[in-house]
Design an enzyme around this catalytic site. Structure first.
Site, PDB file in Angstrom:
ATOM      1  N   TRP A 142      51.533  31.788 -19.639  1.00  0.00           N
ATOM      2  CA  TRP A 142      51.219  30.655 -20.517  1.00  0.00           C
ATOM      3  C   TRP A 142      50.400  31.056 -21.744  1.00  0.00           C
ATOM      4  O   TRP A 142      49.934  30.196 -22.470  1.00  0.00           O
ATOM      5  CB  TRP A 142      50.457  29.590 -19.724  1.00  0.00           C
ATOM      6  CG  TRP A 142      51.200  29.164 -18.509  1.00  0.00           C
ATOM      7  CD1 TRP A 142      52.128  28.167 -18.424  1.00  0.00           C
ATOM      8  CD2 TRP A 142      51.131  29.757 -17.201  1.00  0.00           C
ATOM      9  NE1 TRP A 142      52.632  28.087 -17.149  1.00  0.00           N
ATOM     10  CE2 TRP A 142      52.037  29.051 -16.368  1.00  0.00           C
ATOM     11  CE3 TRP A 142      50.393  30.796 -16.652  1.00  0.00           C
ATOM     12  CZ2 TRP A 142      52.222  29.374 -15.025  1.00  0.00           C
ATOM     13  CZ3 TRP A 142      50.582  31.124 -15.312  1.00  0.00           C
ATOM     14  CH2 TRP A 142      51.487  30.411 -14.513  1.00  0.00           C
ATOM     15  N   ASP A 143      50.200  32.353 -21.968  1.00  0.00           N
ATOM     16  CA  ASP A 143      49.371  32.815 -23.080  1.00  0.00           C
ATOM     17  C   ASP A 143      47.938  32.316 -22.933  1.00  0.00           C
ATOM     18  O   ASP A 143      47.290  31.934 -23.906  1.00  0.00           O
ATOM     19  CB  ASP A 143      49.961  32.363 -24.421  1.00  0.00           C
ATOM     20  CG  ASP A 143      49.269  33.011 -25.617  1.00  0.00           C
ATOM     21  OD1 ASP A 143      48.698  34.100 -25.448  1.00  0.00           O
ATOM     22  OD2 ASP A 143      49.290  32.423 -26.715  1.00  0.00           O
ATOM     23  N   MET A 144      47.442  32.315 -21.693  1.00  0.00           N
ATOM     24  CA  MET A 144      46.072  31.888 -21.437  1.00  0.00           C
ATOM     25  C   MET A 144      45.125  33.089 -21.515  1.00  0.00           C
ATOM     26  O   MET A 144      44.392  33.409 -20.575  1.00  0.00           O
ATOM     27  CB  MET A 144      45.975  31.184 -20.079  1.00  0.00           C
ATOM     28  CG  MET A 144      46.644  29.837 -20.051  1.00  0.00           C
ATOM     29  SD  MET A 144      45.862  28.689 -21.207  1.00  0.00           S
ATOM     30  CE  MET A 144      47.023  27.326 -21.195  1.00  0.00           C
TER      31      MET A 144
END
Length: 775
Positions: free
Chosen positions: A455-457
Site C-alpha cells: 500500500w506504499d505505507m
C-alpha cells in the site's frame, strides 16, 4: 414556473431513481431509489396543479430527515449533504409560484412548512455540536521527567528537528499562551525560487531552516543554499547547486541542509578558524552531496571531489531523475549519514535505497548499509553495485550518540503495490524503523510497522527520541509516527515496544502470484480511523453523494490493508497517510506529543501492462498512472473524490491532536483549518477540518505552531487543550515545519511559505519571521 418546477423534480427524480437502483444492485442503500420515485410522482402532481404535491413532498422530506438522522446523527456536514437540496426544493415548493395554485395556507402547505421548520431546527442543533471532538487537558506535571540536555544552546536550532532527537521542541519560553496573540511579522525574505510551468507536479517548499550563531541556513526547492542574518533576515551568502530540471523526478523539494563543525578545532570565533571548519551540507536533486563553508557559502575543496560527493556511485539502474535526496543528512560522530528517494512505481529496475556514511571532513565513504544486502556494510569495489529496488529512506533520520545509534525510517521496495519478487531481506526491512550502529552501519534492531507492504505505507516520519518517565524508571524511548496513524513508542535501545503492540487479522485475496500477511501490527496509541462505511460517503448534494456511494460499492474494500486489485481498491488511510514526513512534536518535559492527523481515502487499481493506454499521461506524480516499466502491472492511484472534486468521505479531514506518551492516551482532538483556499476562488473560512502536510513545533511555555493545512495560515495552539490561540494569513502554502530561535534577546518563529504542488496550495518563495512587539 409550474412547468419548470415539474421538469426539475422529474429530472432529479429520474437521476436519483436510476442511480439509486444501480446502488441497490450493488448491495447499497435503497433510499435514493425510493426518494427518486417519490420526486417523480411529485413532479406529476405539480404539473397537474394538485396541492397534494406539497403533502407528498412533506412526507418525502420527513423520510429524508429520519433517514439522515438514522445514518449520521446530529453531524452537520453529513446532514447538510443529505438534506440541503431537498430542503431548498421544499422551500421553493412552499411558494405560490411553484404550484401555480391558490395562495391560501391549506393543510398540505402547513404540513410542508412544519417539516421544513423541523429540518431547520435539527440543522441548528447540529451546527452547535462537534461529534468528532475529543475534549481534555494534557497534564503539565513534569515530575519524574528528565529535562532535555545536550550541547545545543537554547537559542539555536541546529538540526532539522532542532536536535538529533528530532523533538521539534524549543526550550525558549518568551512566547506564551497569554501573549502569542500579539505576534507580528518581524521580517520577510524572498528566495526568488518559485515553482514554474516546467517543474514536475510535486514541486514543493518544505524546508525548515537551521539557526547557528547569528545565521539561518536554508535551501530552496531547486537546491539553492542560502544564509540569512537571524535578526534582520538580510542575505549573507547564496550558493546555487544548478541541479536543473528533470521531468523524470517524482519530487522536487529540499527539506533542509545540515550543519557540522569540526570539534577537533579549538572553539574560537569561526572567523579566526581555518576555512570550512564549520560547514553546511546540501543534498541535491541530481544526486550530489555538497559541502559549503558555513561563513562564506564557498565549496569545501577538501570534501570529496572539490566539495562534492557523487551519490550515483555504485548505484544500479542509473536513470536520470530516478534517485535524489529530498531530506537533510544526519551529521553525528564526524559522519554525514544520508539516504535518498527512489521514484515509486516508475520502473521495476530502479536504483538502490542504500544508506551511506561519509567522513564529514574528507567525504570518504566509511560504510554503506543496503537493506537488500544488510550484512555487508563495507564500501563496495568500483565494479560492484548496491541492491536494486531495495527499500529506501527519503525522510529524516534521528540519532543518539550516547548509544551509538542512528535511526532510519524506511520505505517500501518499488513497485510498492506488487510484492511477488521481494527477497527475505527486503521483506524484513520494508516499511520499518531500523537502528544502525553509527560507527559501522551494522543493524542493531528493526521494528516493522507493516508486513508485506502492498500500500506504499512507508515509514515517512523522522523518529522522535525522548526519555520517558515510567513506573519502572526512565526509559530511553523512540516515538514513531506512521501513515496508518499508529504511534509506536519503543525502547530505542532494543526496539521493544513500551506501549503495547498487538497483531490484528488482515484481509487476504491478493492478485495471482502475490500474497498478503495474515496479521498486521497495531499500536495501543493510534490515530488510525474507523473503517469507512457507505454511510460515510459525502458530497455537496444528494447527487454527487450518490455517485460516491456507487463508487464505494464498486471498489474492493474490506477495511485497512485491503490488497490492491484489478477492479480497484479503496485505501484508507490513503497514500498521504495519517502522518507524513512532518512527524509529530514532543515536549520532553511534559512527556506529551502534538500531531496533525489527516484522513483522506485513496484508490489504487492495478493495470496489466498490455492494457496501458499509450496516450494516457503517466508518471506525472504519485497521483495518476505509474507504469512500473518492465513489470506485469502499472498502478493507477489518486484521492477518492466526487465528480465535483470533493472528497467522497465526509469531513473533518484534518485535526490537531494531543496525547500523553506515558499513558498512551489521546487526550484531546479538534478539527483544524478552513476551506478558504480549497477552491479555485476564495471561499468563506468555514472551519471544516481540512487535510494538510507538514509538521508542528512546540515551545517550553506550552505553545504549538503549525501551518501545514491547505488553507494559507500559520496558527498557534495551547498544547494543554488544543485551543487555537492565534493565526495570521500566509502569502503562500505553509507546507513546511516551523522553527524557533533567539536573536537580539527576542524569540523568533520562522515559517516558510512556498506551497505544495500535489495538494495544490499557492506557490511562493517566502521566509517569514514572527516575534512579539518590542516594548
Amino acid at each position: 414556473m409550474r412547468i419548470a418546477t415539474a421538469l426539475l423534480f422529474a429530472l432529479l427524480g429520474l437521476a436519483l431513481t436510476g442511480g439509486g437502483l444501480w446502488l441497490v444492485a450493488l448491495g447499497g442503500s435503497w433510499f435514493y431509489a425510493a426518494l427518486g420515485l417519490g420526486l417523480f410522482v411529485c413532479a406529476v402532481l405539480v404539473a397537474l396543479r394538485n396541492p397534494m404535491a406539497r403533502l407528498l413532498y412533506a412526507a418525502l422530506l420527513a423520510g429524508t430527515l429520519a433517514w439522515a438522522l438514522w445514518e449520521v446523527g446530529l453531524d452537520w456536514w453529513p446532514l447538510g449533504a443529505r438534506g440541503g437540496l431537498v430542503v431548498l426544493l421544499g422551500v421553493w415548493l412552499l411558494t405560490p409560484w411553484a404550484l401555480g395554485a391558490p395562495r391560501r395556507w391549506d393543510g398540505n402547505r402547513l404540513a410542508l412548512a412544519a417539516i421544513l421548520v423541523a429540518c431547520l431546527g435539527v440543522a441548528g442543533v447540529a451546527l452547535l455540536r462537534d461529534p468528532h471532538a475529543i475534549e481534555g487537558r494534557l497534564q503539565a506535571d513534569a515530575s519524574g521527567a528528565t529535562p532535555p540536555t545536550g550541547d545545543v544552546p537554547a537559542g539555536e536550532w541546529r538540526e532539522y528537528g532542532r536536535t538529533l532527537a528530532g523533538q521539534r521542541y524549543t526550550p525558549l519560553a518568551q512566547v506564551t499562551p497569554e501573549n502569542v496573540g500579539e505576534m507580528e511579522v518581524a521580517w520577510t525574505y524572498r528566495t526568488g525560487d518559485i515553482r514554474g510551468p516546467e517543474d514536475v507536479a510535486e514541486t514543493t517548499y518544505q524546508v525548515t531552516p537551521l539557526k547557528i550563531g547569528s545565521l539561518l541556513y536554508l535551501c530552496t526547492p531547486h537546491h539553492v543554499a542560502i544564509a540569512l542574518d537571524a535578526e534582520t533576515g538580510e542575505e549573507r551568502w547564496r550558493f546555487n547547486s544548478k541541479d536543473g530540471l528533470d521531468p523524470h523526478r517524482q519530487h522536487q523539494t529540499c527539506r533542509g541542509v545540515s550543519y557540522y563543525r569540526d570539534a577537533r578545532v579549538v572553539e574560537t570565533d569561526l572567523a579566526d578558524s581555518p576555512t570550512c571548519t564549520a560547514r553546511v551540507f546540501l543534498p541535491t536533486s541530481d544526486a550530489r552531496l555538497i559541502a559549503l563553508d558555513a561563513l562564506t557559502g564557498e565549496t569545501c575543496a577538501g570534501f570529496g571531489d572539490n566539495g562534492t560527493v557523487n551519490l550515483w556511485a555504485n548505484m544500479p539502474n542509473q536513470k536520470s531523475g530516478f534517485y535524489y535526496s529530498t531530506s537533510p543528512p544526519t551529521v553525528t560522530n564526524n559522519l554525514v549519514i544520508i539516504g535518498g528517494s527512489v521514484n515509486d512505481n516508475y520502473a521495476v529496475e530502479s536504483p538502490s535505497g542504500v544508506i551511506r556514511a561519509y567522513d564529514a571532513m574528507t567525504g570518504e565513504l566509511i560504510w554503506a548499509w543496503d537493506s537488500g544486502n544488510p550484512d555487508r556494510t563495507t564500501p563496495l569495489g568500483p565494479d560492484e553495485t548496491y541492491t536494486a529496488n531495495s527499500p529506501n529512506s527519503w525522510s529524516v533520520f534521528s540519532a543518539d550518540p550516547s548509544l551509538g545509534l542512528v535511526y532510519i525510517p524506511l520505505g517500501n521496495a518499488t513497485p510498492d503495490q506488487l510484492g511477488m519478487n521481494r527477497s527475505p531481506a527486503v521483506e524484513r526491512f520494508s516499511s520499518s524503523v531500523v537502528a544502525l550502529d553509527i560507527a559501522s552501519g551494522a543493524v542493531r534492531w528493526v521494528f516493522q510497522t507493516v508486513h508485506h507492504d502492498l500500500w506504499d505505507m512507508d515509514v515517512p516520519a523522522q523518529p522522535v527520541l525522548v526519555d520517558l518517565a515510567t513506573d519502572a524508571g526512565t526509559i530511553p524511548a523512540l516515538v514513531q509516527a506512521t501513515k496508518q496513524g499508529d504511534i509506536y513508542v519503543l525502547d530505542r535501545r532494543s526496539g521493544d515496544p513500551i506501549l503495547p503492540v498487538r497483531g490484528i487479522p488482515a484481509p487476504g485475496g491478493a492478485i495471482e502470484g502475490d500474497w498478503t500477511a495474515p496479521t498486521q501490527p497495531v499500536s495501543a496509541l493510534s490515530f488510525s480511523p474507523a473503517p469507512l462505511r457507505e454511510a460515510d460517503m459525502w458530497g455537496a448534494s444528494l447527487l454527487d453523494q450518490l455517485v460516491c456511494r456507487i463508487k464505494f460499492r464498486q471498489l474492493r474494500y474490506e477495511g485497512r490493508y485491503t490488497p490492491p486489485s484489478l477492479e480497484g481498491t479503496l485505501v484508507y488511510p490513503g497514500n498521504f497517510g495519517t502522518f507524513n514526513w512532518g512527524s509529530v512534536a514532543v515536549d520532553p518535559v511534559r512527556q506529551v506529543m502534538f500531531g496533525m492527523p489527516t484522513y483522506l481515502a485513496f484508490t489504487s487499481q492495478l493495470v496489466p501492462s498490455d492494457q496501458i493506454d499509450a496516450d494516457e499521461q503517466v508518471n506525472a506524480g504519485e497521483a495518476g498512472l505509474n507504469v512500473n516499466a518492465g513489470g506485469e502491472y502499472g498502478v493507477r492511484m489518486g484521492p477518492f473524490v466526487s465528480p465535483l472534486g470533493l472528497p467522497c468521505q465526509a469531513p473533518p479531514w484534518g485535526y490537531v491532536a494531543g496525547a500523553d506518551l506515558r499513558t498512551g492516551k489521546k487526550v484531546w482532538m479538534h478539527k483544524n483549518g478552513t476551506i478558504r483556499d480549497a477552491g479555485p476562488v476564495p471561499l468563506p473560512p468555514i472551519p471544516m477540518g481540512v487535510p494538510g502536510i507538514g509538521g508542528p513545533m512546540l515551545t517550553a511555555s506550552g505553545v504549538a505552531f503549525l501551518a501545514a493545512s491547505i488553507d494559507d495560515y500559520i496558527r498557534a495552539y495551547d498544547v494543554a487543550t488544543g485551543a487555537q490561540l492565534w493565526e495570521l494569513r500566509l502569502p503562500a502554502g505553509g507546507q513546511a515545519t516551523p522553527m524557533s530561535y533567539e536573536a537580539g534577546g527576542r524569540q523568533f518563529v520562522v515559517q516558510v511559505a512556498g506551497g505544495h504542488g500535489s495538494i495544490g496550495t499557492k506557490a511562493g518563495d517566502y521566509i517569514i519571521a514572527y516575534t512579539l512587539p518590542q516594548r
